[in-house]
Design an enzyme around this catalytic site. Structure first.
Site, PDB file in Angstrom:
ATOM      1  N   ASP A 196      58.167  -8.831  17.536  1.00 48.98           N
ATOM      2  CA  ASP A 196      58.692  -7.482  17.322  1.00 48.98           C
ATOM      3  C   ASP A 196      60.177  -7.406  17.645  1.00 48.98           C
ATOM      4  O   ASP A 196      60.960  -6.866  16.868  1.00 48.98           O
ATOM      5  CB  ASP A 196      57.889  -6.462  18.146  1.00 48.98           C
ATOM      6  CG  ASP A 196      57.738  -6.843  19.623  1.00 48.98           C
ATOM      7  OD1 ASP A 196      58.275  -7.895  20.056  1.00 48.98           O
ATOM      8  OD2 ASP A 196      57.076  -6.088  20.359  1.00 48.98           O
ATOM      9  N   ASP A 232      64.957  -9.860  22.814  1.00 52.66           N
ATOM     10  CA  ASP A 232      65.740  -9.186  23.854  1.00 52.66           C
ATOM     11  C   ASP A 232      66.488 -10.260  24.642  1.00 52.66           C
ATOM     12  O   ASP A 232      67.556 -10.705  24.222  1.00 52.66           O
ATOM     13  CB  ASP A 232      64.786  -8.343  24.706  1.00 52.66           C
ATOM     14  CG  ASP A 232      65.481  -7.533  25.775  1.00 52.66           C
ATOM     15  OD1 ASP A 232      66.719  -7.444  25.738  1.00 52.66           O
ATOM     16  OD2 ASP A 232      64.795  -6.975  26.652  1.00 52.66           O
ATOM     17  N   LYS A 275      68.181  -6.993  20.060  1.00 47.06           N
ATOM     18  CA  LYS A 275      69.068  -6.164  20.880  1.00 47.06           C
ATOM     19  C   LYS A 275      70.433  -6.819  20.984  1.00 47.06           C
ATOM     20  O   LYS A 275      70.536  -8.043  21.106  1.00 47.06           O
ATOM     21  CB  LYS A 275      68.469  -5.963  22.275  1.00 47.06           C
ATOM     22  CG  LYS A 275      67.381  -4.927  22.282  1.00 47.06           C
ATOM     23  CD  LYS A 275      67.022  -4.512  23.693  1.00 47.06           C
ATOM     24  CE  LYS A 275      65.850  -3.547  23.644  1.00 47.06           C
ATOM     25  NZ  LYS A 275      65.333  -3.238  24.989  1.00 47.06           N
ATOM     26  N   PHE A 293      65.555   1.199  25.196  1.00 47.29           N
ATOM     27  CA  PHE A 293      64.130   0.890  25.143  1.00 47.29           C
ATOM     28  C   PHE A 293      63.498   1.583  23.941  1.00 47.29           C
ATOM     29  O   PHE A 293      63.540   2.804  23.833  1.00 47.29           O
ATOM     30  CB  PHE A 293      63.425   1.312  26.436  1.00 47.29           C
ATOM     31  CG  PHE A 293      62.035   0.759  26.516  1.00 47.29           C
ATOM     32  CD1 PHE A 293      61.820  -0.547  26.924  1.00 47.29           C
ATOM     33  CD2 PHE A 293      60.947   1.536  26.140  1.00 47.29           C
ATOM     34  CE1 PHE A 293      60.535  -1.074  26.961  1.00 47.29           C
ATOM     35  CE2 PHE A 293      59.658   1.012  26.178  1.00 47.29           C
ATOM     36  CZ  PHE A 293      59.459  -0.296  26.590  1.00 47.29           C
ATOM     37  N   VAL A 294      62.933   0.800  23.038  1.00 48.78           N
ATOM     38  CA  VAL A 294      62.375   1.362  21.809  1.00 48.78           C
ATOM     39  C   VAL A 294      60.859   1.192  21.754  1.00 48.78           C
ATOM     40  O   VAL A 294      60.302   0.278  22.363  1.00 48.78           O
ATOM     41  CB  VAL A 294      63.018   0.722  20.554  1.00 48.78           C
ATOM     42  CG1 VAL A 294      64.467   1.148  20.409  1.00 48.78           C
ATOM     43  CG2 VAL A 294      62.907  -0.802  20.582  1.00 48.78           C
ATOM     44  N   ASP A 347      55.306  -0.924  22.333  1.00 45.41           N
ATOM     45  CA  ASP A 347      54.636   0.049  23.204  1.00 45.41           C
ATOM     46  C   ASP A 347      55.466   0.446  24.409  1.00 45.41           C
ATOM     47  O   ASP A 347      56.432  -0.226  24.776  1.00 45.41           O
ATOM     48  CB  ASP A 347      53.327  -0.552  23.726  1.00 45.41           C
ATOM     49  CG  ASP A 347      53.582  -1.612  24.799  1.00 45.41           C
ATOM     50  OD1 ASP A 347      54.345  -2.560  24.504  1.00 45.41           O
ATOM     51  OD2 ASP A 347      53.054  -1.479  25.919  1.00 45.41           O
ATOM     52  N   ARG A 380      52.276   2.431  19.919  1.00 41.26           N
ATOM     53  CA  ARG A 380      52.324   1.315  18.955  1.00 41.26           C
ATOM     54  C   ARG A 380      52.085   1.795  17.525  1.00 41.26           C
ATOM     55  O   ARG A 380      52.497   1.149  16.572  1.00 41.26           O
ATOM     56  CB  ARG A 380      51.250   0.272  19.292  1.00 41.26           C
ATOM     57  CG  ARG A 380      51.513  -0.506  20.565  1.00 41.26           C
ATOM     58  CD  ARG A 380      50.605  -1.735  20.589  1.00 41.26           C
ATOM     59  NE  ARG A 380      50.423  -2.261  21.936  1.00 41.26           N
ATOM     60  CZ  ARG A 380      51.259  -3.104  22.543  1.00 41.26           C
ATOM     61  NH1 ARG A 380      52.362  -3.490  21.931  1.00 41.26           N
ATOM     62  NH2 ARG A 380      51.005  -3.540  23.757  1.00 41.26           N
TER      63      ARG A 380
END
Ligand code: 5GP
Ligand code: MG
Length: 175
Positions: free
Chosen positions: A93, A96, A124, A145-146, A152, A158
């Protein structure tokens, strides 16, 4: 909650990813491994757009949260198909720090994959601490924070069809 990437844009990003993978890989067999659980929506949408002979599997990485050693990960590959000698695409997903994808790639190398490529929906900006970069990232996003489209917060959100930035107001609504 603030929408960062709406449903239509997410769809465009997934289509760009499929085009990139098709251009790179052609019609040779491919094993697509989704990193659970965040990539589950992306995995389902992406494979519908791929036309080469395809196997699908899942792999999981869990971190010791609360531990002092940052980036210490356990890889769970019990549910993964045999990948020795296979061309593998690892799908996650979000990229980071990069620890998750780097650790998974190391494991797949140990298991003797013929080739390993990586693709993520989101990357990111400015948070990476590993040397590797994903082969494809559909969107570069700021360090916020997404949630949504598989991502989630405490197992909630989700199922949102878009990517949103979680704001402090949202925190007590989760669960
Ligand atoms: P990395 O190992 O690259 O630091 O982190 C990757 C994992 O951390 C992702 O697979 C995801 O589970 C989680 N993660 C990192 N940033 C975010 C974020 O903004 N939102 C959510 N929901 N998860 C994130
Ligand atoms: Mg994850």
């Amino acid at each position: 909650m603030r929408v960062l990437i709406d449903e239509e844009q997410v769809g465009q990003g997934v289509r760009r990813m499929a085009q990139f993978i098709t251009a790179q890989h052609g019609d040779r067999p491919l094993t697509v491994l989704g990193v659970m659980t965040g990539s589950v929506v992306l995995l389902a949408d992406l494979i519908l757009l791929l036309e080469m002979p395809l196997r699908v599997g899942v792999i999981q990485a869990s971190s010791y949260r609360g531990g002092t050693q940052r980036g210490e990960l356990t890889i769970h590959d019990e549910l993964m198909p045999t990948i020795t000698g296979c061309d593998v695409l690892v799908l996650d997903d979000i990229f980071d720090t990069g620890h998750t994808l780097a650790a998974i790639v190391r494991r797949l190398e140990m298991l003797g994959a013929a080739s390993i490529r990586t693709a993520v929906l989101l990357r990111k900006e400015g948070t990476q601490v590993v040397a590797m970069e994903p082969d494809f990232a559909a969107f570069d996003i700021p360090d916020e924070f997404v949630v949504g489209y598989g991502l989630d917060y405490q197992d909630a959100y989700r199922n949102l069809p878009y990517i949103a930035v979680l704001e402090s107001d949202d925190l007590h609504h989760a669960k």
